[in-house]
Design a protein around this motif. Structure first.
Motif, PDB file in Angstrom:
ATOM      1  N   ALA A 132     -36.290  -5.822   6.402  1.00 52.00           N
ATOM      2  CA  ALA A 132     -36.411  -7.250   6.116  1.00 52.00           C
ATOM      3  C   ALA A 132     -35.480  -8.074   7.012  1.00 52.00           C
ATOM      4  O   ALA A 132     -35.855  -9.153   7.489  1.00 52.00           O
ATOM      5  CB  ALA A 132     -36.089  -7.508   4.641  1.00 52.00           C
ATOM      6  N   LEU A 135     -35.684 -12.313   7.735  1.00 57.31           N
ATOM      7  CA  LEU A 135     -35.569 -12.914   6.405  1.00 57.31           C
ATOM      8  C   LEU A 135     -34.105 -13.200   6.087  1.00 57.31           C
ATOM      9  O   LEU A 135     -33.211 -12.431   6.458  1.00 57.31           O
ATOM     10  CB  LEU A 135     -36.143 -11.984   5.343  1.00 57.31           C
ATOM     11  CG  LEU A 135     -37.657 -11.707   5.414  1.00 57.31           C
ATOM     12  CD1 LEU A 135     -38.063 -10.758   4.294  1.00 57.31           C
ATOM     13  CD2 LEU A 135     -38.447 -13.001   5.331  1.00 57.31           C
ATOM     14  N   ARG A 158     -33.569 -14.616   0.495  1.00 55.71           N
ATOM     15  CA  ARG A 158     -34.962 -14.200   0.309  1.00 55.71           C
ATOM     16  C   ARG A 158     -35.069 -12.684   0.160  1.00 55.71           C
ATOM     17  O   ARG A 158     -35.905 -12.191  -0.602  1.00 55.71           O
ATOM     18  CB  ARG A 158     -35.798 -14.680   1.497  1.00 55.71           C
ATOM     19  CG  ARG A 158     -35.948 -16.195   1.586  1.00 55.71           C
ATOM     20  CD  ARG A 158     -36.874 -16.585   2.708  1.00 55.71           C
ATOM     21  NE  ARG A 158     -38.241 -16.127   2.456  1.00 55.71           N
ATOM     22  CZ  ARG A 158     -39.243 -16.260   3.326  1.00 55.71           C
ATOM     23  NH1 ARG A 158     -39.005 -16.814   4.519  1.00 55.71           N
ATOM     24  NH2 ARG A 158     -40.454 -15.843   3.022  1.00 55.71           N
ATOM     25  N   ARG A 174     -34.110 -12.014  -3.470  1.00 54.89           N
ATOM     26  CA  ARG A 174     -35.101 -12.478  -4.461  1.00 54.89           C
ATOM     27  C   ARG A 174     -36.396 -11.673  -4.398  1.00 54.89           C
ATOM     28  O   ARG A 174     -36.984 -11.362  -5.432  1.00 54.89           O
ATOM     29  CB  ARG A 174     -35.406 -13.965  -4.251  1.00 54.89           C
ATOM     30  CG  ARG A 174     -34.274 -14.895  -4.623  1.00 54.89           C
ATOM     31  CD  ARG A 174     -34.778 -16.330  -4.744  1.00 54.89           C
ATOM     32  NE  ARG A 174     -35.504 -16.767  -3.560  1.00 54.89           N
ATOM     33  CZ  ARG A 174     -34.941 -17.325  -2.504  1.00 54.89           C
ATOM     34  NH1 ARG A 174     -33.634 -17.502  -2.469  1.00 54.89           N
ATOM     35  NH2 ARG A 174     -35.665 -17.707  -1.466  1.00 54.89           N
ATOM     36  N   HIS A 175     -36.864 -11.359  -3.189  1.00 53.85           N
ATOM     37  CA  HIS A 175     -38.206 -10.791  -3.042  1.00 53.85           C
ATOM     38  C   HIS A 175     -38.241  -9.269  -2.855  1.00 53.85           C
ATOM     39  O   HIS A 175     -39.299  -8.654  -3.049  1.00 53.85           O
ATOM     40  CB  HIS A 175     -38.911 -11.451  -1.857  1.00 53.85           C
ATOM     41  CG  HIS A 175     -39.080 -12.932  -2.010  1.00 53.85           C
ATOM     42  ND1 HIS A 175     -39.856 -13.501  -2.993  1.00 53.85           N
ATOM     43  CD2 HIS A 175     -38.540 -13.980  -1.317  1.00 53.85           C
ATOM     44  CE1 HIS A 175     -39.818 -14.820  -2.895  1.00 53.85           C
ATOM     45  NE2 HIS A 175     -39.016 -15.138  -1.888  1.00 53.85           N
ATOM     46  N   ILE A 176     -37.130  -8.672  -2.491  1.00 49.39           N
ATOM     47  CA  ILE A 176     -37.131  -7.231  -2.219  1.00 49.39           C
ATOM     48  C   ILE A 176     -36.171  -6.482  -3.149  1.00 49.39           C
ATOM     49  O   ILE A 176     -36.566  -5.536  -3.834  1.00 49.39           O
ATOM     50  CB  ILE A 176     -36.770  -6.956  -0.748  1.00 49.39           C
ATOM     51  CG1 ILE A 176     -37.838  -7.560   0.172  1.00 49.39           C
ATOM     52  CG2 ILE A 176     -36.625  -5.449  -0.496  1.00 49.39           C
ATOM     53  CD1 ILE A 176     -37.530  -7.445   1.641  1.00 49.39           C
ATOM     54  N   PRO A 216     -36.626  -7.466  -7.505  1.00 52.30           N
ATOM     55  CA  PRO A 216     -37.790  -6.901  -8.217  1.00 52.30           C
ATOM     56  C   PRO A 216     -37.715  -5.383  -8.383  1.00 52.30           C
ATOM     57  O   PRO A 216     -38.099  -4.843  -9.426  1.00 52.30           O
ATOM     58  CB  PRO A 216     -38.975  -7.305  -7.333  1.00 52.30           C
ATOM     59  CG  PRO A 216     -38.507  -8.513  -6.590  1.00 52.30           C
ATOM     60  CD  PRO A 216     -37.048  -8.264  -6.338  1.00 52.30           C
TER      61      PRO A 216
END
Length: 268
Positions: A170, A175, A179, A182-184, A187
């Motif tokens: 990422a 990125l 981000r 939050r996104h990798i 979750p």
């Protein structure tokens, strides 16, 4: 130990334990409905139910926020931040929750008020009084501090379970760190964090009864006061036990359902 055979036995066991607990709880409420004394006790303890829910929800939210911050310090690249996070978790995990609650209520808060008044006296700021800080919120603060040290370790383990290669990929794509988190990271870490975090929530429901030692009128304190007034210890503490059992079982079932839904989404 005999091993389970593969095949048909791989199907999930029928939850007889849940049926037994359901019968126990349902039967207990039926007995309470038929007993005038037990109904009066239940009516009295309902007022403490909302205090228990308030204490649990507020303390758990605060503990999660602080725990996440401490966990991020623990996995950061700063040696000072990692040492401070370790100091925080080891210090607070080494103190019994009851002792910490008494310390916060009768030592820490009065000490902070005294320190504020010393500064206020020199700067002309308004003075504070210890009695302006209700025992309810002192107890909540103690639970926040106690559980944030446990939850910090849960978050740290979840964050470290994410594959480092995904983070590096990422970063290679440009990125930002926010981000990526939050996104990798979050979750994937959440699936690892959820079971122990749910256990801590259930434990906090039970440990919220400790606030009764400083006079907060939760279920446990109202039960003690009620039993001392009517001398119906059997009915009173049966109702107290039943209310806590109802809350913890319902919460455990809700958390298991959430875990199954997340697992089902992951397998799709």
């Amino acid at each position: 130990m005999r091993r389970r055979r593969r095949g048909a036995s791989d199907a999930p066991d029928f939850p007889w334990w849940l049926v037994a607990i359901g019968v126990l709880i349902g039967g207990s409420y039926v007995v309470i409905a038929l007993d005038d004394g037990a109904r009066q006790v239940l009516s009295t303890l309902r007022r403490g139910l909302w205090i228990t829910v308030l204490v649990t929800a507020t303390a758990f939210a605060g503990a999660c926020l602080i725990g996440l911050g401490v966990a991020l310090m623990a996995v950061s690249g700063s040696r000072v931040a990692r040492q401070l996070a370790r100091f925080y978790t080891e210090l607070l995990r080494g103190i019994p929750i009851l002792v910490l609650l008494l310390y916060v209520a009768f030592v820490l808060v009065p000490g902070l008020v005294a320190g504020w008044n010393w500064v206020a006296d020199a700067t002309g700021l308004p003075m504070a009084r210890t009695r302006d800080f209700p025992l309810l919120w002192r107890a909540v603060l103690a639970l926040v501090l106690a559980y944030s040290s446990f939850i910090a370790e849960v978050f740290r383990a979840g964050l470290e379970s994410v594959d480092e290669g995904q983070i590096e990929a990422a970063e290679a794509l440009g990125l930002s760190r926010g981000r990526i988190f939050r996104h990798i990271v979050l979750p994937q870490a959440f699936r690892t964090i959820l079971p122990p975090l749910g256990n801590d929530l259930v434990a906090m429901v039970k440990d919220s009864s400790l606030v009764s030692v400083v006079g907060v009128l939760d279920i446990a304190q109202l039960g003690k006061v009620t039993a001392a007034g009517n001398f119906r210890y059997f009915e009173t503490y049966n109702v107290v036990t039943l209310l806590y059992l109802t809350m913890t079982v319902a919460l455990s079932l809700a958390l298991r359902r959430l875990e199954r839904r997340l697992d089902a989404r992951q397998s799709q």
